[in-house]
Design an enzyme around this catalytic site. Sequence first.
Site, short mmCIF file in Angstrom:
data_model
loop_
_atom_site.label_atom_id
_atom_site.label_comp_id
_atom_site.label_asym_id
_atom_site.label_seq_id
_atom_site.Cartn_x
_atom_site.Cartn_y
_atom_site.Cartn_z
CE LYS A 193 -7.68 1.13 0.74
NZ LYS A 193 -8.44 1.98 -0.32
CD GLU A 267 7.58 3.44 -7.08
OE1 GLU A 267 7.54 4.37 -7.74
OE2 GLU A 267 8.54 2.70 -6.80
CB CYS A 302 2.92 7.96 -11.78
SG CYS A 302 2.05 6.46 -11.37
CD GLU A 404 0.27 12.38 -11.22
OE1 GLU A 404 0.02 12.22 -10.05
OE2 GLU A 404 0.92 11.58 -11.78
#
Length: 502
Positions: A193, A267, A302, A404
């Site tokens: 997806k 992740e 990331c 983040e």
Amino acid sequence: MLDRPTTVTGPQLDERALAASLSGFHLIGGRFVAAKSGKTFAVVNPATGEEIGRAAEGDAADVAEAVEVADAAQKSWAKIAARKRGQLVGQCAALLREHVEELARLIALETGKALRTESRVEANTIADIFEFYGGLGGELKGESVPFAPNVLSVTVREPLGVVGAIIPWNVPMLLMALKVAPALVAGNTVVVKSAEEAPLTVLRVCELLNRILPPGCYNMLSGFGPECGAPLVEHPKVRKVTFTGSAEVGRIVSKAAAQKLIPVTLELGGKSPMLVFADCDFEKTVAGALTSMRFTRQGQSCTAASRIYVERPIFDRFVTAMAERVDAMVMGDPLDEKTDIGTIISTEQFAKVQRYIDTGLGTAGATGRACAAMPSDPALKKGLFIRPYIFTGLPDDSPLVQDEIFGPVTCIFPFDDVEAVLAAANGTEFGLAASVWTNNLKVGLDLAHRIEAGLVQINQNLVVQANLSYGGVKSSGLGKEASLESMLEHFMHKKTIMVNYG
Ligand code: ADP
Ligand code: MG
């Protein structure tokens, strides 16, 4: 069923024509199909705001079809000898190499990542990953276990079945390759997806590889998270989920997988620290700060070094040198070879990054320096460009230091004491990556062992590479990718077989 209209057989270097021709499709069982609902959503070039194509808007009905097709294909795919599966995946790598330029141009158009500094690199790296896993078909080995006289006890590794893979938009081809290549070599089939912001280039990768792989092994859906991602995780025939994205959605995915008692690899985010000691190689480290912060990807990584701790004697010099270097970077049209820095992915992300910058600028005692110049080309006036920011003077509990941001915003702090900087480095919920810059290996290695992260680099800060185990601790995730271990441990299970010949 529909087949994608195309008149080009080799690489299609007209990225706009390619985007238009990929519009409106999932890829299921080797065929392009529209969403069962008939719905589509817009894919936008973030450098101009123009619609470059549309993506099929998948839901549970499309998921059900794709998973059934993948499940049927898995039975015969798993019967192909492991090394032969590897050879086919290796052929995928060769085909991807022929299409590097095409894929690079399309991903630049779709995501706003600069062609020279980012998009071409990503396209080359995915070929590396398929090549690496393609060579590992013979490594799916088990063990023999000394159990009792006259009993031969062995373990064999078996695939899990249908793998559901959910990917984000920042390096979508790369993060997809890290999942699809090992899953396939291990004998699984895959339903991916894609991220709603970047569905077209990954669809093209899937199309290319479906020229080599048997139909149904590698299927691709586009759609929104709750409507298309969630039913993929929940489908009873999906026996493994591998997810890259935010910690928030990672928790949702993990819960749903737990209900089904299936394994999951996550992740998630990061807030990666970079620790710079006064004895470092100064010029190399300043240059390393730019690459560590992934400024060429607008910080949308990331592993971006979004917290930089610099030993006090070189702090001021370091901040000035870094800002000067970032000033020299060129922001502009992602497809222009001169461009170093492209755009933010979407208006939502743009607003989010801007909010963090405003918070930083409004923080008492903090200074935010905007670097590099905005592009002047009027064609880009609607582009989602944000100047890179370097903040100093922020408190440790600032949202800029803890969250983040996924934008071109880094925070720099002076430090005096190793223990204090280690505590600061470990002082967020994340634990993905870190780097230490020093010529004192004793200090560097000691910190490498004590920093809470899945990946620590000394005097370099590379992005994920084939063959190196990659994955975080704490809220940064579960499980590893990119290595042999990730294929064996996360896409297979071990069966024990015992033979009593007494
Ligand atoms: P970002 O914040 O960068 O968009 P997300 O974690 O929201 O990161 O998205 C990563 C991927 O997860 C995307 O493909 C998105 O569609 C998908 N996703 C979002 N919500 C869900 C959900 N509830 N279940 C499954 N997948 C989801
Ligand atoms: Mg989201």
